[in-house]
Design a protein around this motif. Structure first.
Motif, short mmCIF file in Angstrom:
data_model
loop_
_atom_site.label_atom_id
_atom_site.label_comp_id
_atom_site.label_asym_id
_atom_site.label_seq_id
_atom_site.Cartn_x
_atom_site.Cartn_y
_atom_site.Cartn_z
N UNK A 36 10.19 9.96 -5.70
CA UNK A 36 11.32 9.09 -5.35
C UNK A 36 11.41 8.93 -3.84
N UNK A 37 10.28 8.69 -3.22
CA UNK A 37 10.21 8.61 -1.75
C UNK A 37 10.47 7.19 -1.27
N UNK A 38 11.02 7.10 -0.06
CA UNK A 38 11.23 5.80 0.59
C UNK A 38 10.13 5.52 1.61
N UNK A 39 9.48 6.59 2.10
CA UNK A 39 8.41 6.45 3.09
C UNK A 39 7.21 7.30 2.68
N UNK A 40 6.03 6.76 2.96
CA UNK A 40 4.79 7.47 2.63
C UNK A 40 3.79 7.25 3.76
N UNK A 41 3.16 8.33 4.20
CA UNK A 41 2.17 8.28 5.28
C UNK A 41 0.85 8.85 4.79
N UNK A 42 -0.24 8.18 5.16
CA UNK A 42 -1.59 8.62 4.77
C UNK A 42 -2.46 8.66 6.02
N UNK B 58 -3.66 0.76 -0.48
CA UNK B 58 -2.34 0.82 0.14
C UNK B 58 -1.73 -0.57 0.31
N UNK B 59 -2.56 -1.54 0.68
CA UNK B 59 -2.04 -2.91 0.83
C UNK B 59 -1.59 -3.48 -0.51
N UNK B 60 -2.36 -3.19 -1.55
CA UNK B 60 -1.96 -3.65 -2.88
C UNK B 60 -0.67 -2.97 -3.31
N UNK B 61 -0.56 -1.68 -3.00
CA UNK B 61 0.64 -0.93 -3.34
C UNK B 61 1.86 -1.48 -2.60
N UNK B 62 1.65 -1.92 -1.37
CA UNK B 62 2.73 -2.43 -0.55
C UNK B 62 3.35 -3.70 -1.14
N UNK B 63 2.53 -4.47 -1.85
CA UNK B 63 3.02 -5.72 -2.44
C UNK B 63 3.73 -5.50 -3.77
N UNK B 64 3.54 -4.33 -4.39
CA UNK B 64 4.07 -4.10 -5.73
C UNK B 64 5.25 -3.15 -5.75
N UNK B 65 5.30 -2.23 -4.79
CA UNK B 65 6.32 -1.19 -4.81
C UNK B 65 7.16 -1.27 -3.54
N UNK B 66 8.46 -1.10 -3.68
CA UNK B 66 9.35 -1.08 -2.52
C UNK B 66 9.31 0.28 -1.86
N UNK B 67 8.37 0.45 -0.95
CA UNK B 67 8.21 1.72 -0.23
C UNK B 67 7.60 1.42 1.13
N UNK B 68 8.04 2.14 2.15
CA UNK B 68 7.52 1.97 3.51
C UNK B 68 6.23 2.77 3.66
N UNK B 69 5.13 2.07 3.96
CA UNK B 69 3.82 2.73 4.07
C UNK B 69 3.34 2.74 5.52
N UNK B 70 2.73 3.85 5.90
CA UNK B 70 2.12 3.99 7.22
C UNK B 70 0.81 4.73 7.03
N UNK B 71 -0.27 4.22 7.63
CA UNK B 71 -1.55 4.90 7.48
C UNK B 71 -2.40 4.77 8.74
N UNK B 72 -3.28 5.73 8.89
CA UNK B 72 -4.26 5.74 9.99
C UNK B 72 -5.55 6.32 9.40
N UNK B 73 -6.48 5.44 9.08
CA UNK B 73 -7.72 5.83 8.40
C UNK B 73 -8.90 5.64 9.34
N UNK B 74 -9.62 6.72 9.59
CA UNK B 74 -10.81 6.67 10.44
C UNK B 74 -12.04 6.44 9.55
N UNK B 75 -12.98 5.65 10.06
CA UNK B 75 -14.20 5.37 9.29
C UNK B 75 -15.35 6.22 9.82
N UNK B 76 -15.98 6.95 8.93
CA UNK B 76 -17.14 7.77 9.29
C UNK B 76 -17.96 8.00 8.02
N UNK B 77 -19.17 8.46 8.19
CA UNK B 77 -20.08 8.62 7.05
C UNK B 77 -19.95 10.02 6.45
#
Length: 355
Positions: free
Chosen positions: A281-287, A237-256
């Motif tokens: 053709x989205x302006x915002x993306x949430x994960x 997502x961070x790499x995508x944020x630098x290459x594409x003009x799109x607003x990104x929001x994420x909340x990723x939990x870490x578990x096994x």
């Protein structure tokens, strides 16, 4: 089970039968009383200034309503818990505490007790099937001494390298040339029609560059390369944020979880991001990625153009791959999408065995 349609029909026919029965009793009474013109008398007798026929009609409707409510209550009491358990199984909640709760009054009804027992058997079989699918998916599949994933990864690397070294570089060069032409047109005060044509070509090249970036993102390695799923998704997502003009929001939990599930979910997220960039053709993306009880819950939401989720062709080949990957680990896929209102994709995978 009694459906809503049949409940309504039963209530309607009960009310209709009541109406005819009450009128028959009224006609019989007037006829037996020896009144002349007893048929006309029915419409002349009034109760509270209203013809008694209308009272009969209202009473018949009330009887039908009471029958409808009684059937609904009986259905909810007898079959409501069964329907709730079936909904939980259909949504992949195999370990929900509600599935282990006995159905009320099951001991009094042999049929309901048998259905409850069958649901418990289906629950165990579905859990076992999902576990076997996850174990089978974790086993490497060899083709000519190489695993299937190794072959796919090598081919993806080759395609990504060739696209980057040829098409991507040519698009970049074309973009530079178009920028120079645009500047020259402004300096020379070119006609407005020519400026519009140059701007149109520039937009097309720019869109092609975005499409190429999405393809290169899609062709990244299949595996997480030693990273956790949280680290892999956030890096993506961070790499995508630098290459594409799109607003990104994420909340990723870490578990096994099993590494096979991690790899499949990572590839699914790549596929979803690629589809969003190329088609939505989205302006915002949430994960969002969380563990809820014994399930992995992944949600990807965008505000793009959307599509008809019921139309299989509209779902594209990418969504077909996603369905296959999720089915391979015993998970479920839910898509909610409306045209020009965005898309929400929810994936749930049971964690039947700890990593």
């Amino acid at each position: 089970m009694i459906t809503k349609f049949s409940r309504g029909m039963i209530a309607f026919y009960t009310g209709l039968a009541s109406f005819f029965m009450l009128n028959f009793m009224l006609f019989s009474y007037l006829y037996a009383s020896g009144k002349e013109n007893w048929l006309v008398e029915v419409f002349q007798i009034k109760l509270f200034f209203v013809p008694i026929v209308f009272h009969v009609l209202v009473l018949s409707m009330l009887i039908g309503l009471v029958v409808f409510i009684s059937i609904s209550y009986f259905r909810s009491r007898q079959y409501g818990p069964i329907e709730e358990k079936l909904r939980l199984l259909a949504s992949g909640n195999f370990d929900s505490p509600l599935l282990d709760m006995p159905i009320p009054h099951a001991a009094e009804n042999r049929l309901i007790a048998d259905v409850d027992h069958d649901i418990s058997s289906i629950q165990e079989k579905m859990k076992q099937t999902s576990l076997e699918l996850q174990q089978l998916n974790a086993r490497p599949q060899f083709v000519d001494g190489q695993t299937k994933e190794q072959i796919l990864e090598a081919e993806r690397h080759r395609l990504a390298r060739e696209l980057h070294d040829s098409v991507s570089q040519q698009l970049f060069a074309a973009m530079m040339m178009m920028s120079a032409l645009n500047e020259q047109a402004i300096r020379n005060d070119a006609p407005e029609s020519q400026k519009k044509q140059l701007a149109l070509v520039t937009d097309i090249i720019n869109a092609s560059q975005s499409e190429m970036r999405a393809l290169l993102l899609h062709l990244r390695p299949v595996t997480l390369e030693g990273k956790t799923l949280k680290q892999g998704i956030e890096q993506l997502l961070k790499e995508l944020e630098t290459k594409i003009k799109i607003s990104l929001k994420w909340d990723i939990e870490e578990f096994t979880m099993l590494s096979s599930i991690e790899d499949q979910l990572f590839r699914v997220i790549q596929e979803l991001l690629s589809n969003t960039l190329r088609h939505a053709k989205a302006a915002e993306l949430e994960v969002y990625l969380h563990r809820i009880d014994n399930n992995v819950l992944l949600r990807v939401i965008d505000d793009g153009v959307g599509f008809d989720a019921e139309n299989q062709k509209a779902g594209s080949y990418g969504l077909m791959n996603i369905r296959e990957r999720i089915s391979a680990v015993g998970g479920t896929l839910k898509i909610i999408s409306f045209k020009n209102q965005g898309t929400s994709i929810e994936i749930k995978v049971p964690l039947l065995k700890e990593a």
